[in-house]
Design an enzyme around this catalytic site. Structure first.
Site, PDB file in Angstrom:
ATOM      1  N   GLU A 142     -11.234   1.066  -1.349  1.00  0.00           N
ATOM      2  CA  GLU A 142     -10.477   0.175  -0.295  1.00  0.00           C
ATOM      3  C   GLU A 142     -10.883  -1.241   0.410  1.00  0.00           C
ATOM      4  O   GLU A 142     -11.369  -1.174   1.135  1.00  0.00           O
ATOM      5  CB  GLU A 142      -9.216   0.299   0.175  1.00  0.00           C
ATOM      6  CG  GLU A 142      -9.222   1.220   1.334  1.00  0.00           C
ATOM      7  CD  GLU A 142      -8.265   1.950   2.162  1.00  0.00           C
ATOM      8  OE1 GLU A 142      -6.886   0.938   2.261  1.00  0.00           O
ATOM      9  OE2 GLU A 142      -8.517   2.344   2.396  1.00  0.00           O
ATOM     10  N   ASP A 165      -3.367   7.795  -2.994  1.00  0.00           N
ATOM     11  CA  ASP A 165      -3.532   6.112  -1.999  1.00  0.00           C
ATOM     12  C   ASP A 165      -3.764   4.998  -2.875  1.00  0.00           C
ATOM     13  O   ASP A 165      -4.831   4.755  -3.400  1.00  0.00           O
ATOM     14  CB  ASP A 165      -4.351   6.554  -1.187  1.00  0.00           C
ATOM     15  CG  ASP A 165      -4.630   5.737   0.418  1.00  0.00           C
ATOM     16  OD1 ASP A 165      -3.858   4.840   0.334  1.00  0.00           O
ATOM     17  OD2 ASP A 165      -5.211   5.496   1.077  1.00  0.00           O
ATOM     18  N   ASP A 182       0.658  -1.276   0.039  1.00  0.00           N
ATOM     19  CA  ASP A 182      -0.255  -0.256  -0.159  1.00  0.00           C
ATOM     20  C   ASP A 182       0.777   1.146   0.105  1.00  0.00           C
ATOM     21  O   ASP A 182       2.026   1.726   1.344  1.00  0.00           O
ATOM     22  CB  ASP A 182      -1.051   0.166   1.403  1.00  0.00           C
ATOM     23  CG  ASP A 182      -2.322   1.038   1.280  1.00  0.00           C
ATOM     24  OD1 ASP A 182      -1.911   1.884   0.132  1.00  0.00           O
ATOM     25  OD2 ASP A 182      -3.125   0.723   1.768  1.00  0.00           O
ATOM     26  N   GLU A 233      -6.836  -1.221  -3.800  1.00  0.00           N
ATOM     27  CA  GLU A 233      -7.111   0.019  -3.600  1.00  0.00           C
ATOM     28  C   GLU A 233      -7.136   0.842  -4.489  1.00  0.00           C
ATOM     29  O   GLU A 233      -5.386   1.026  -4.965  1.00  0.00           O
ATOM     30  CB  GLU A 233      -6.538   1.000  -2.057  1.00  0.00           C
ATOM     31  CG  GLU A 233      -7.156   2.583  -1.864  1.00  0.00           C
ATOM     32  CD  GLU A 233      -6.118   2.311  -0.488  1.00  0.00           C
ATOM     33  OE1 GLU A 233      -4.800   2.233  -0.691  1.00  0.00           O
ATOM     34  OE2 GLU A 233      -6.935   3.477  -0.053  1.00  0.00           O
ATOM     35  N   HIS A 287     -11.536   5.880   2.300  1.00  0.00           N
ATOM     36  CA  HIS A 287     -12.231   7.316   3.110  1.00  0.00           C
ATOM     37  C   HIS A 287     -11.473   7.801   1.520  1.00  0.00           C
ATOM     38  O   HIS A 287     -10.965   8.479   1.126  1.00  0.00           O
ATOM     39  CB  HIS A 287     -10.926   7.388   3.558  1.00  0.00           C
ATOM     40  CG  HIS A 287      -9.634   6.569   3.878  1.00  0.00           C
ATOM     41  ND1 HIS A 287      -8.796   7.616   2.792  1.00  0.00           N
ATOM     42  CD2 HIS A 287      -8.920   5.516   2.684  1.00  0.00           C
ATOM     43  CE1 HIS A 287      -7.542   6.988   2.215  1.00  0.00           C
ATOM     44  NE2 HIS A 287      -7.470   5.693   2.139  1.00  0.00           N
ATOM     45  N   HIS A 337      -7.021  10.444   5.688  1.00  0.00           N
ATOM     46  CA  HIS A 337      -8.477  10.429   5.662  1.00  0.00           C
ATOM     47  C   HIS A 337      -9.442  11.573   6.495  1.00  0.00           C
ATOM     48  O   HIS A 337      -9.841  11.743   7.909  1.00  0.00           O
ATOM     49  CB  HIS A 337      -8.486   9.517   7.433  1.00  0.00           C
ATOM     50  CG  HIS A 337      -8.357   8.456   7.003  1.00  0.00           C
ATOM     51  ND1 HIS A 337      -6.704   7.524   8.116  1.00  0.00           N
ATOM     52  CD2 HIS A 337      -8.316   7.283   6.049  1.00  0.00           C
ATOM     53  CE1 HIS A 337      -5.685   6.525   7.197  1.00  0.00           C
ATOM     54  NE2 HIS A 337      -6.563   6.353   5.785  1.00  0.00           N
TER      55      HIS A 337
HETATM   56 MN    MN Z   1      -3.736   2.856   1.522  1.00  0.00          MN
HETATM   57 MN    MN Z   2      -6.452   4.858   2.041  1.00  0.00          MN
END
Ligand code: MN
Ligand code: MN
Length: 304
Positions: A192, A96, A85, A288, A158, A166
Site C-alpha cells: 500500500e 485488504d 480502504d 492497495e 504488511h 498486521h
Molecule cells: Mn487497507
Molecule cells: Mn493494509
C-alpha cells in the site's frame, strides 16, 4: 500455500472488489459517508464474507483510519481526495484493498492518485519469491519521487495471516534496509503506497473510530460486561471493528454501546486506532492490493 486457502483469499478478494466498485458508484458530493460506508460493508457481508476491518473513508490530509461513527453526519465534499480502504475475510483469510477517488477530478490532485497506482503496479511487477521487502519499497519510492511527490515513510504494507491483519513483516514505502526479509511461497501481503506533496509522514489525530479486542479480562467486570466482551471476541476475533458493527450484529444495545466501549478502552480490553494525519496537512492518495504467493511460487493479486 494450499489450494483451498488460495480459494478463501480469492473469495475475500472478490467481496472487496465488489465493495470497491460500489464505492466508486456511490461517492458523489452531498452523499453521507455513513450511507456509502454502510452499503459497502453490506456488500461484503452479502456475498458470505465478514469484515476484516470497518470501511476507512479518509479525506484529504487524513491518510487513514476515519471510519464513519454511529450517527455521523459528514457528507462527501465538492472536491478532494477520498481514500476508500476495505477489508473482507473468509474463514479468517483477509483481502485488504484501497482506492483513492479524486472527487472533482482536479488534475493537480490526480497526479497523487496516478503516482500511487503506478507505484503499486511497479511493486506488484517485481513481487516474487526471493525478492526482499525493501526492494518493493525501493520500486515504490522511485515511482513516487519521479512525480515530484513523496511516499509516506511511516506507513506501509504488511503481511497477512489467518485472522491477523498486521501479521509481522512490513513492506516499507521506501528503500528501508531494516526490512530485508525475503518473499516466499505461502506468503500473503498487502502492499500500500501512500503519496503526498507534504513531508511524507503521518501523526496521530485526536479522534479514534476503530477499535480492536486487545486482551480479555477475567475479573473486575460485571456479568453483563463479561458477556459483551465474549461476544465481541466471538464476532471479531481480534480484528479491528467499528462500534457500528456491534449494533448491526446486535452485540450491544444502542443505548449502551458508547459507554461499554469507553469502559473497555479504560480497562485496556480494547485498543483504538486514532486517525492518521499527514504532518504538513497535505493531501494524501493511497492504492492497495492484497498479493499472495501459492505453493508453486505464482503470485496472485486477489483483487483482479
Ligand atoms: Mn487497507
Ligand atoms: Mn493494509
Amino acid at each position: 500455500m494450499e489450494d483451498n486457502i488460495v480459494e478463501k483469499y480469492l473469495k475475500a478478494g472478490k467481496a472487496v472488489v465488489a465493495a470497491k466498485e460500489l464505492a466508486r458508484k456511490l461517492v458523489k458530493p452531498g452523499i453521507p459517508f455513513l450511507e456509502i460506508g454502510t452499503q459497502c460493508e453490506e456488500k461484503i457481508l452479502e456475498v458470505g464474507c465478514e469484515l476484516a476491518f470497518p470501511i476507512n473513508m479518509s479525506l484529504n490530509e487524513i491518510a487513514a483510519h476515519y471510519s464513519p461513527p454511529i450517527g455521523d453526519t459528514t457528507v462527501i465534499p465538492e472536491k478532494g481526495l477520498l481514500k476508500i480502504d476495505l477489508g473482507a475475510h473468509y474463514d479468517g483469510y483477509i483481502a485488504d484493498s484501497a482506492i483513492t477517488i479524486n472527487i472533482d477530478e482536479d488534475p493537480g490532485m490526480q497526479i497523487h492518485v496516478d503516482a500511487a497506482k503506478e507505484a503499486l503496479e511497479a511493486a506488484i511487477e517485481i513481487f516474487a519469491p526471493g525478492v526482499r521487502l525493501y526492494e518493493l519499497g525501493e520500486q515504490i519510492s522511485k515511482v513516487i519521487t519521479s512525480y515530484g511527490l513523496n511516499p509516506i515513510k511511516n506507513l506501509g504494507g504488511h503481511e497477512l495471516k489467518q485472522y491477523n491483519l498486521h501479521a509481522g513483516l512490513f513492506i516499507p514505502n521506501f528503500k528501508d534496509k531494516r526490512h530485508d526479509q525475503i518473499l516466499k511461497p505461502g506468503d500473503a501481503f498487502a502492499c500500500e503506497p501512500f503519496v503526498t506533496a507534504g513531508k511524507g509522514f503521518v501523526i496521530n489525530g485526536k479522534n479514534a473510530f476503530i477499535y480492536r479486542l486487545k486482551k480479555k479480562l477475567k475479573k473486575n467486570l460485571t456479568y453483563e460486561e463479561m458477556g459483551y466482551m465474549n461476544k465481541i471476541e466471538k464476532e471479531t476475533k481480534k480484528l479491528p471493528f467499528s462500534p457500528r458493527l456491534l449494533l448491526k450484529k446486535k452485540i450491544i444495545p444502542p443505548e449502551k454501546v458508547n459507554q461499554i466501549i469507553n469502559t473497555f478502552v479504560r480497562k485496556n480490553i480494547l485498543d483504538y486506532y486514532p486517525i492518521l494525519i499527514e504532518y504538513d496537512r497535505a493531501h494524501v492518495a493511497q492504492e492497495e492490493h492484497t498479493i499472495i504467493i501459492d505453493k508453486d511460487g505464482n503470485t496472485i493479486v486477489t483483487t483482479q
